[in-house]
Design an enzyme around this catalytic site. Structure first.
Site, mmCIF file in Angstrom:
data_model
loop_
_atom_site.group_PDB
_atom_site.id
_atom_site.type_symbol
_atom_site.label_atom_id
_atom_site.label_comp_id
_atom_site.label_asym_id
_atom_site.label_seq_id
_atom_site.Cartn_x
_atom_site.Cartn_y
_atom_site.Cartn_z
ATOM 1 N N ASP A 187 0.874 -1.178 0.000
ATOM 2 C CA ASP A 187 0.000 0.000 0.000
ATOM 3 C C ASP A 187 0.909 1.226 0.000
ATOM 4 O O ASP A 187 1.094 1.897 1.010
ATOM 5 C CB ASP A 187 -0.900 -0.009 1.232
ATOM 6 C CG ASP A 187 -1.825 1.201 1.293
ATOM 7 O OD1 ASP A 187 -1.949 1.900 0.264
ATOM 8 O OD2 ASP A 187 -2.396 1.465 2.364
ATOM 9 N N ILE A 188 1.499 1.495 -1.150
ATOM 10 C CA ILE A 188 2.549 2.507 -1.267
ATOM 11 C C ILE A 188 1.945 3.844 -1.680
ATOM 12 O O ILE A 188 1.456 4.011 -2.805
ATOM 13 C CB ILE A 188 3.626 2.061 -2.283
ATOM 14 C CG1 ILE A 188 4.117 0.648 -1.929
ATOM 15 C CG2 ILE A 188 4.769 3.057 -2.286
ATOM 16 C CD1 ILE A 188 4.637 0.486 -0.513
ATOM 17 N N GLU A 189 1.984 4.794 -0.752
ATOM 18 C CA GLU A 189 1.383 6.109 -0.991
ATOM 19 C C GLU A 189 2.369 7.247 -0.798
ATOM 20 O O GLU A 189 2.024 8.415 -1.022
ATOM 21 C CB GLU A 189 0.185 6.294 -0.044
ATOM 22 C CG GLU A 189 -0.865 5.201 -0.182
ATOM 23 C CD GLU A 189 -2.044 5.382 0.754
ATOM 24 O OE1 GLU A 189 -2.342 6.541 1.107
ATOM 25 O OE2 GLU A 189 -2.666 4.371 1.142
ATOM 26 N N LEU A 190 3.597 6.924 -0.365
ATOM 27 C CA LEU A 190 4.608 7.942 -0.080
ATOM 28 C C LEU A 190 5.940 7.545 -0.714
ATOM 29 O O LEU A 190 6.106 6.432 -1.214
ATOM 30 C CB LEU A 190 4.810 8.089 1.436
ATOM 31 C CG LEU A 190 3.584 8.362 2.304
ATOM 32 C CD1 LEU A 190 3.978 8.250 3.766
ATOM 33 C CD2 LEU A 190 2.998 9.727 2.000
#
Length: 315
Positions: A151-154
């Site tokens: 869950d890569i958001e940054l």
């Protein structure tokens, strides 16, 4: 001759019905657990009977040579060994046939991958400490998780393809390592687009919320439908789940009322052979709103999505 024709017709009718049923997909519910101590235990989550996959959230620090940090909010403190007690709950979930994955990333934290070797090192740590490898100090005890979620958001956008490929390669050592991802609905996802192009992901739960250009809005499923069709048509993945907030408080926008989900959205989504079900953020909000209780039979059951006369399901 007429009787022979009738026999053939009687044979063809069930075959045709099987084809029609097979053309509409059934699924299950995946849920994120771990970011609110008020959501109940992992065991109670699995005992609810509402989920087929539970994703533990999150590893919030990793990459660039940093030690991986597990953050399960109010549930336990891994720094004191307090999360090892989850071994019993994890095994209880798995005994029910529920897959338990561990998610990397989230909306806050400190993470990035600096090189291919950095990605491989992160994968090796995950294998040894959470999957089928060995370590002297496994944060969740002896339980062997079923896979890893991204869950890569940054941070940076590079080398997640290497991470995914390396994790997947460990399946050759015995137990399959499932790989999943939670991209934002604008296609392609800014952080995971390259990784998803590898075609090795088992599950993708697209976040159709907090993204007005591609989500449900005020009774209109047009943008959601277009985005869903884009994802299911372009991403090489076993199953795609529709990621949704479990209550109005779970996200800034994109909440779909249960009656709209069951009556309008699911009949549309199930037309894709890649339909896997629904992902909910999160267990805490689901407990508060009882969302999964209201929709689970419709997510899974082919017969509950309305009939030929135009009736729709309500919740």
């Amino acid at each position: 001759m007429a009787s022979q024709t009738m026999k053939h017709s009687l044979i063809l009718i069930p075959l045709l019905l099987c084809f029609l049923v097979a053309s509409v997909q059934s699924g299950g519910i995946a849920v994120y657990w771990g970011q609110d101590g008020r959501e109940g235990t992992l065991k109670s989550t699995c005992d609810s009977g509402n989920y087929v996959i539970v994703i533990l959230a999150f590893i919030t620090t990793f990459g660039n040579g940093r030690t991986l940090v597990l953050n399960l909010a109010g549930h336990c403190d891994p720094s004191t060994g307090g999360c090892k007690s989850l071994t019993t709950d994890i095994k209880a979930c798995q005994a029910k046939g529920i897959k338990v994955l561990l998610s990397l990333g989230g909306g806050s934290g400190s993470y990035t991958l600096s090189s291919p070797s950095d990605a491989q090192n992160v994968a090796k740590y995950l294998w040894d400490n959470y999957l089928g490898g060995t370590s002297t100090d496994r944060p969740l005890g002896r339980a062997v998780l079923d896979g890893i979620d991204l869950d890569i958001e940054l941070g940076g956008t590079s080398y997640y393809d290497v991470l995914a490929k390396t994790l997947s390669s460990y399946s050759s050592k015995g137990k399959k390592v499932y790989i999943s991802a939670a991209p934002q609905c604008p296609y392609p996802d800014a952080h995971l687009g390259q990784a998803l192009s590898t075609g090795i992901f088992d599950y993708v739960w697209v976040q159709f919320y907090n993204n007005p250009p591609c989500q449900y809005q005020s009774g209109d499923i047009t943008k959601l439908t277009k985005s869903w069709n884009t994802w299911t048509s372009n991403v090489k993945v076993t199953k795609i789940f529709m990621g949704l907030p479990a209550s109005t408080g779970a996200a800034g926008s994109g909440y779909i009322p249960p009656s709209t989900l069951t009556g309008q959205v699911l009949p549309m989504a199930k037309k894709s052979s890649k339909y896997g079900g629904v992902m909910l953020w999160s267990r805490y909000f689901d407990v508060q709103n009882k969302y999964s209780d209201q929709v689970k039979s419709f997510v899974a059951n082919l017969a509950d999505d309305g009939d030929a006369n135009g009736t729709t399901a309500t919740a």
